[in-house]
Structure formats: C-alpha cells, structure tokens
Write a protein that holds these residues in place. Structure first.
Motif, short mmCIF file in Angstrom:
data_model
loop_
_atom_site.label_atom_id
_atom_site.label_comp_id
_atom_site.label_asym_id
_atom_site.label_seq_id
_atom_site.Cartn_x
_atom_site.Cartn_y
_atom_site.Cartn_z
N GLY A 93 -43.06 35.60 57.98
CA GLY A 93 -41.98 34.78 58.54
C GLY A 93 -40.61 35.39 58.33
N LEU A 94 -40.52 36.72 58.38
CA LEU A 94 -39.24 37.41 58.16
C LEU A 94 -38.26 37.10 59.29
N LYS A 95 -36.98 37.16 58.95
CA LYS A 95 -35.89 36.96 59.90
C LYS A 95 -35.00 38.19 59.89
N GLU A 96 -34.30 38.41 60.99
CA GLU A 96 -33.33 39.51 61.02
C GLU A 96 -32.26 39.25 59.97
N LYS A 97 -31.82 40.34 59.32
CA LYS A 97 -30.81 40.35 58.25
C LYS A 97 -31.34 39.83 56.92
N GLN A 98 -32.62 39.47 56.86
CA GLN A 98 -33.21 39.04 55.59
C GLN A 98 -33.39 40.25 54.69
N LYS A 99 -33.18 40.05 53.39
CA LYS A 99 -33.39 41.12 52.41
C LYS A 99 -34.48 40.69 51.43
N PHE A 100 -35.31 41.65 51.08
CA PHE A 100 -36.28 41.48 50.01
C PHE A 100 -36.44 42.84 49.35
N SER A 101 -37.23 42.94 48.30
CA SER A 101 -37.29 44.18 47.53
C SER A 101 -38.71 44.64 47.27
N LEU A 102 -38.84 45.95 47.11
CA LEU A 102 -40.06 46.55 46.61
C LEU A 102 -39.76 46.98 45.18
#
Length: 171
Positions: A80-89
C-alpha cells in the motif's frame, strides 16, 4: 504497478544514491537484493524493512521471521505504498546500515518490468579497508574526528553559565 524509488545510505543522500525501478509483483527480498547489488554490497546478513524508519521496529518486514514477525517475502504491491512515502532497509544488524527508500513514482505496469537502476551517483564501501591507509592518512582521519569532537564541546560562555547554575543549586 511499477515503482521508482530513490535509495541512499542514511545521512549520505546527496553524495551517494541509486534510483531503482521495480515491479510491484517483486518482493521486498527482491528489492533488498536490488539495493545491495546496486551499491556492490554482499548479501550475507539479516535485514528488515522498517516502514516507520526506525531500527528494530515492530512495523517491519524481516528477512528471517521470528515468532510473530512479518516476512519480507511480501510483494511490494501488497504494501500500500504511496508516492513520496519513505521507509528504510536496515541491513546487517552488526554494522547497522540504514538505507532510506523514497517512493518517487508509482505507475501502471505496461508489460513486464525488469528491476533496474536508472540513475546512480557516488560510491559507498561496505567494508572500508583501513589497511590501505598510510600513516599520514590514518593520522589525518583521526585529526578530522578530533575536530568534530571539539565542535561538540561547549563554548566558554556556556561552560560559565553551567558552572554558575550548579554552584547556585548546591548552596
């Protein structure tokens, strides 16, 4: 869907990054492999995708699930990702590499999309070879770190104010 993501080691987004294009039918495990390959890292450590950008988060997907954890085998489209969303590895729990992932664009998939790097800047060494540094380089490396530590110290005026506050408190 096809996702375009800018990926960079935390704190180094201006000097080293990769822009990766990946199909939503690919898994987070596939995204991890694409990131590690693009930075020329070895793929021999555990990792997690932190959806809230915090290490060891409860909101994460794990490479090796522990009891109750969520698997990185999930397809990207299911997130359910959105544009401009940030997450990390968060990669290699010993060295704690954090790669910030910024979802730049999400498009309808027209045909088969192969995972690829569409833009690249800078290099990052997974294991810097300190043996290659000469004595002068080694001393300069420590001198630079000493200067950084000095910047963190209080100036004289702040030291006097702190000293005054403690003297006043101990009366």
């Amino acid at each position: 869907m096809v996702y375009t993501m800018k990926v960079y080691p935390k704190g180094r987004g201006r000097e080293a990054y990769r822009v990766i294009k990946i199909s939503g039918s690919e898994t987070l495990n596939g995204l991890c492999k694409a990131i590690l390959d693009s930075f020329d890292f070895t793929d021999d450590h555990l990792y997690e995708f932190c959806m809230d950008n915090k290490m060891y988060s409860r909101d994460s997907y794990q490479s090796a699930m522990e009891t109750g954890g969520r698997s990185a085998k999930i397809k990207i489209d299911k997130l359910g990702l959105k544009e401009k969303q940030k997450f990390s590895l968060h990669y290699d729990f010993g060295d704690d590499w954090m790669f910030v992932i910024n979802v730049q664009k999400i498009q309808e998939e027209a045909g088969k999309c192969k995972t690829c790097v569409i833009k690249s800047k800078g290099e990052v060494e997974q294991y810097p070879d300190f043996e290659d540094l000469g004595d002068d380089d080694w001393e300069m490396e420590f001198a630079e770190n000493d200067e950084e530590e000095d910047e963190d110290e209080c100036d004289e005026e702040t030291k006097k104010l702190i000293d005054k506050l403690f003297r006043h408190k101990n009366r």
